[in-house]
Design an enzyme around this catalytic site. Sequence first.
Site, PDB file in Angstrom:
ATOM      1  N   HIS A  76       0.830  -1.223   0.000  1.00  0.00           N
ATOM      2  CA  HIS A  76       0.000   0.000   0.000  1.00  0.00           C
ATOM      3  C   HIS A  76       0.860   1.268   0.000  1.00  0.00           C
ATOM      4  O   HIS A  76       0.497   2.271   0.614  1.00  0.00           O
ATOM      5  CB  HIS A  76      -0.955   0.024   1.207  1.00  0.00           C
ATOM      6  CG  HIS A  76      -1.956  -1.084   1.206  1.00  0.00           C
ATOM      7  ND1 HIS A  76      -3.220  -0.953   0.692  1.00  0.00           N
ATOM      8  CD2 HIS A  76      -1.887  -2.363   1.670  1.00  0.00           C
ATOM      9  CE1 HIS A  76      -3.887  -2.090   0.836  1.00  0.00           C
ATOM     10  NE2 HIS A  76      -3.094  -2.967   1.420  1.00  0.00           N
ATOM     11  N   ASN A 149     -10.301  -2.811   2.594  1.00  0.00           N
ATOM     12  CA  ASN A 149     -10.017  -2.802   1.160  1.00  0.00           C
ATOM     13  C   ASN A 149     -11.299  -2.531   0.385  1.00  0.00           C
ATOM     14  O   ASN A 149     -12.384  -2.503   0.970  1.00  0.00           O
ATOM     15  CB  ASN A 149      -9.467  -4.169   0.723  1.00  0.00           C
ATOM     16  CG  ASN A 149      -7.980  -4.334   1.010  1.00  0.00           C
ATOM     17  OD1 ASN A 149      -7.262  -3.365   1.213  1.00  0.00           O
ATOM     18  ND2 ASN A 149      -7.518  -5.572   1.009  1.00  0.00           N
ATOM     19  N   TYR A 363       0.900  -4.288  12.050  1.00  0.00           N
ATOM     20  CA  TYR A 363       0.767  -2.852  11.772  1.00  0.00           C
ATOM     21  C   TYR A 363       1.579  -2.011  12.753  1.00  0.00           C
ATOM     22  O   TYR A 363       2.225  -1.041  12.367  1.00  0.00           O
ATOM     23  CB  TYR A 363      -0.709  -2.436  11.751  1.00  0.00           C
ATOM     24  CG  TYR A 363      -1.398  -2.955  10.498  1.00  0.00           C
ATOM     25  CD1 TYR A 363      -1.600  -4.319  10.319  1.00  0.00           C
ATOM     26  CD2 TYR A 363      -1.793  -2.111   9.483  1.00  0.00           C
ATOM     27  CE1 TYR A 363      -2.191  -4.815   9.166  1.00  0.00           C
ATOM     28  CE2 TYR A 363      -2.382  -2.596   8.323  1.00  0.00           C
ATOM     29  CZ  TYR A 363      -2.578  -3.949   8.180  1.00  0.00           C
ATOM     30  OH  TYR A 363      -3.151  -4.436   7.034  1.00  0.00           O
TER      31      TYR A 363
HETATM   32 FE1  HDE Z   1      -2.429  -4.827   5.410  1.00  0.00          FE
HETATM   33  N1  HDE Z   1      -0.612  -4.051   5.877  1.00  0.00           N
HETATM   34  N2  HDE Z   1      -1.798  -6.656   5.988  1.00  0.00           N
HETATM   35  N3  HDE Z   1      -4.209  -5.674   4.813  1.00  0.00           N
HETATM   36  N4  HDE Z   1      -3.086  -3.045   4.803  1.00  0.00           N
HETATM   37  C1  HDE Z   1      -0.251  -2.762   5.738  1.00  0.00           C
HETATM   38  O1  HDE Z   1       0.862  -1.492   7.351  1.00  0.00           O
HETATM   39  C2  HDE Z   1      -0.682  -6.902   6.703  1.00  0.00           C
HETATM   40  C3  HDE Z   1      -4.566  -6.971   4.946  1.00  0.00           C
HETATM   41  C4  HDE Z   1      -4.340  -2.721   4.390  1.00  0.00           C
HETATM   42  O2  HDE Z   1      -3.198   3.524   4.041  1.00  0.00           O
HETATM   43  C5  HDE Z   1       1.084  -2.453   6.367  1.00  0.00           C
HETATM   44  O3  HDE Z   1       1.131   0.728   7.685  1.00  0.00           O
HETATM   45  C6  HDE Z   1      -0.615  -8.279   7.075  1.00  0.00           C
HETATM   46  C7  HDE Z   1      -5.972  -7.141   4.745  1.00  0.00           C
HETATM   47  C8  HDE Z   1      -4.400  -1.327   4.046  1.00  0.00           C
HETATM   48  O4  HDE Z   1      -1.536   3.338   5.434  1.00  0.00           O
HETATM   49  C9  HDE Z   1       1.491  -3.792   6.991  1.00  0.00           C
HETATM   50  C10 HDE Z   1      -1.749  -8.856   6.547  1.00  0.00           C
HETATM   51  C11 HDE Z   1      -6.448  -5.883   4.478  1.00  0.00           C
HETATM   52  C12 HDE Z   1      -3.124  -0.825   4.303  1.00  0.00           C
HETATM   53  C13 HDE Z   1       0.335  -4.684   6.606  1.00  0.00           C
HETATM   54  C14 HDE Z   1      -2.479  -7.832   5.876  1.00  0.00           C
HETATM   55  C15 HDE Z   1      -5.325  -4.984   4.522  1.00  0.00           C
HETATM   56  C16 HDE Z   1      -2.334  -1.916   4.773  1.00  0.00           C
HETATM   57  C17 HDE Z   1       2.086  -1.828   5.454  1.00  0.00           C
HETATM   58  C18 HDE Z   1      -2.185 -10.310   6.616  1.00  0.00           C
HETATM   59  C19 HDE Z   1      -7.882  -5.464   4.145  1.00  0.00           C
HETATM   60  C20 HDE Z   1      -2.634   0.583   4.072  1.00  0.00           C
HETATM   61  C21 HDE Z   1       2.162  -0.369   5.867  1.00  0.00           C
HETATM   62  C22 HDE Z   1      -2.235 -10.851   7.908  1.00  0.00           C
HETATM   63  C23 HDE Z   1      -8.844  -5.786   5.175  1.00  0.00           C
HETATM   64  C24 HDE Z   1      -2.952   1.499   5.204  1.00  0.00           C
HETATM   65  C25 HDE Z   1       1.337  -0.266   7.036  1.00  0.00           C
HETATM   66  C26 HDE Z   1      -2.526   2.907   4.875  1.00  0.00           C
HETATM   67  C27 HDE Z   1      -0.993  -1.799   5.165  1.00  0.00           C
HETATM   68  C28 HDE Z   1       0.288  -5.962   6.990  1.00  0.00           C
HETATM   69  C29 HDE Z   1      -3.686  -8.094   5.180  1.00  0.00           C
HETATM   70  C30 HDE Z   1      -5.482  -3.580   4.262  1.00  0.00           C
HETATM   71  C31 HDE Z   1       2.835  -4.347   6.580  1.00  0.00           C
HETATM   72  C32 HDE Z   1       0.483  -8.936   7.867  1.00  0.00           C
HETATM   73  C33 HDE Z   1      -6.768  -8.452   4.852  1.00  0.00           C
HETATM   74  C34 HDE Z   1      -5.605  -0.572   3.532  1.00  0.00           C
HETATM   75  O5  HDE Z   1       1.556  -3.689   8.371  1.00  0.00           O
END
Ligand code: HDE
Length: 690
Positions: A76, A149, A363
């Site tokens: 993202h 999402n 996060y």
């Molecule tokens: Fe994320 N995800 N994600 N994700 N995600 C990040 O956090 C992660 C997942 C989502 O505008 C990171 O600050 C793991 C689902 C958005 O700043 C990180 C898993 C959904 C954003 C991270 C998921 C998301 C992130 C990278 C699986 C939808 C951007 C930078 C267990 C429900 C937020 C950050 C923004 C961002 C990890 C799965 C949505 C690395 C480990 C499911 C919208 O922490």
Amino acid sequence: MTESFKYAGNKGKGGELHQPASDTHPTMTTAQGCPVSDDQNSLKVGTRGPGLLEDQVLREKLFHFDHERIPERVVHARGYGAHGYFETYESLEDLTSADIFQRKGEKTPVFARFSTVAGNKGSPDLARDVRGFAVKFYTQQGNWDLVGNNIPVFFIQDAMKFPDLIHSAKAEPDRGFPQAQTAHDNFWDFISLTPESMHMVMWAMSDRAIPRSLRFMEGFGVHTFKMINAQGAEKFVKFHWKPKGGVQSVVWNEALKLNGADPDFHRRDMWQAIGQGDYPEWELGVQVFDQEFADSFEFDVFDATKLIPEEQVPVKIIGRMVLDRVVDNFFAETEQVAFCTQNIVPGLDFTPDPLLQGRNFSYLDTQVKRLGGPNFTHIPVNAPKCPMRHFQQDGHMAMNNPKGRVNYEPNSWEGAEHNPRACPAHGFESSSESMSMSGDKLRYRSETFADHYSQARQFYISQTDIEQAHMQNALVFELSKVEHLAIRERMVSHLLNIDQTFAKKVGKGLGLKTMPKAAEAAQKARQDLPVSDALSMLKNPPNTFKGRKLGILLTDGADADLFADITLALKKEGANYEVVAPTVGGVTLSNDEFIPAQQVIDGGPSVLYDAVLVLVTKDGAKQLAKIPEAKDFVSDAHAHMKFIGHTAAAMPLTKAAGLIDKIDAGWLDLESTKPKSFVKQLRNLRFWQR
Ligand code: HDE
């Protein structure tokens, strides 16, 4: 008026500063506050150097520049944020004690950030990708981050697989490409070996993955969460954001061209909409259900690869979010905003969803890496807007430091202000997990997560023919970029478990000589799940041109009355327009009125617009007929199923574009169609029959 240019750096002959400090320009200082006398020249020995190490002004300037970048988000990275408010429609005290949902009409400030997943910070907006939809609510009981999402399910069921999923989607490690694309071997290799991803793949191959605007996307919390009321009664909830402007996407060929014509298409659109007071708006809804429903539902409600059809549990609308303010500074706000799924407030709770549990670790961890320390909550965009009282202290960049002697608890010191205590009555309480939470330590995937195809099939059969065709084309496009035949075949073997005709069409599109056998399924796909109309975009059209844009191709002498009537009708609809002309200097209409242009023809291709109007003189059309980009303007609009307004005078251009025998009911003749009905037609957004 142009100012005559004087080289600002020259201190030789006549060498005063170009713009010295004055009443209108305050004195520049270093970061330490020391006034700067010359911002053009470093300190040297003599007039031509060498430079002096002592030059603290130059050193500070370069030092700061060298440290301007922070690590981009690992996923993202490409995103765009804006401020606004959330308005609660009615008290939800029966459902939750969350402070934000107690009082009808109350407004809570929010910050929202939308993003693509795979591309880096500089990647184009129209990549085929999932869009992040993250909202930080600054509630009176702390920040609540709903990090969702624009697709209601996810690729994987367990956080353990997230790094693999993302590695496979991003640029391949040896070659460093492709950027912001899943159309490559590594991604489809991983996906075709991960049947649980099939449902999400269906969404990602649909036009949901190429939204027309961030304003026209749905958002989903994805996981099942809990709401708990003051009496401790719990319900499960799934969160939905419904865009007030309706859901709308572009078509794939348009997306490809948009990425070249305007890689910032989505962020520019958001910036312009807010600037014009056409504030993006979504309603927040919840699907509420209890344990009894969860037990009887076909799938496990803690499995993030499954959704609950709206026909089964309707979405109850509980409030709206309006984004009415762009950021003051992109880096400070959009880049530094730190969303954390574990930021929830009393009255809400997590569920055991193994993906959500993993996210709650990830996060917080990622913010320390990106923002450099534990004090990222001191950055204004991350700071709660309610009081914070605790005994955490020190660390990198500590900004809000507690006063007084007390920095531990229990203590026997007086003074209420800086001496807080936990509050069992109103503090955050985890819900009572009555489900069987005992057992051996296991690395295990529950059998209740084993059905990977049924909802993928349900999604596919719920789409219109046009949407199904787009999914087939998307898969053919993506898999045609995959070099290894075995991976293409393996993917088709999964499609056979979803829908036979679908699989065959993709197989044919890929030129497979023989169809593979269906993949072995952990659980056979159910054939009995009904069509869910709520899953289709085209079955739920917005029926409005509000917030959309007409591209008007104008030449000198064009009909002034028609231009005035159409632009007025657009204004009444709440729609916009841009003038595209042979030069950006503008055109003079038939009544000698001068109209400035926003785009020159090759800078304003029709992919930038929802519909086009060719308003030209016959001579103008003849001139345009010689310009390839002008021909593309109409032929692309035609190919992308757009409505095309025209008059007889435009014929030389239509002819040159090779479209003279292709004029259909999506071509609206402005000599017989009134401007009002023209705009009414545009509400259909595309002429799909073409
Ligand atoms: Fe994320 N995800 N994600 N994700 N995600 C990040 O956090 C992660 C997942 C989502 O505008 C990171 O600050 C793991 C689902 C958005 O700043 C990180 C898993 C959904 C954003 C991270 C998921 C998301 C992130 C990278 C699986 C939808 C951007 C930078 C267990 C429900 C937020 C950050 C923004 C961002 C990890 C799965 C949505 C690395 C480990 C499911 C919208 O922490």
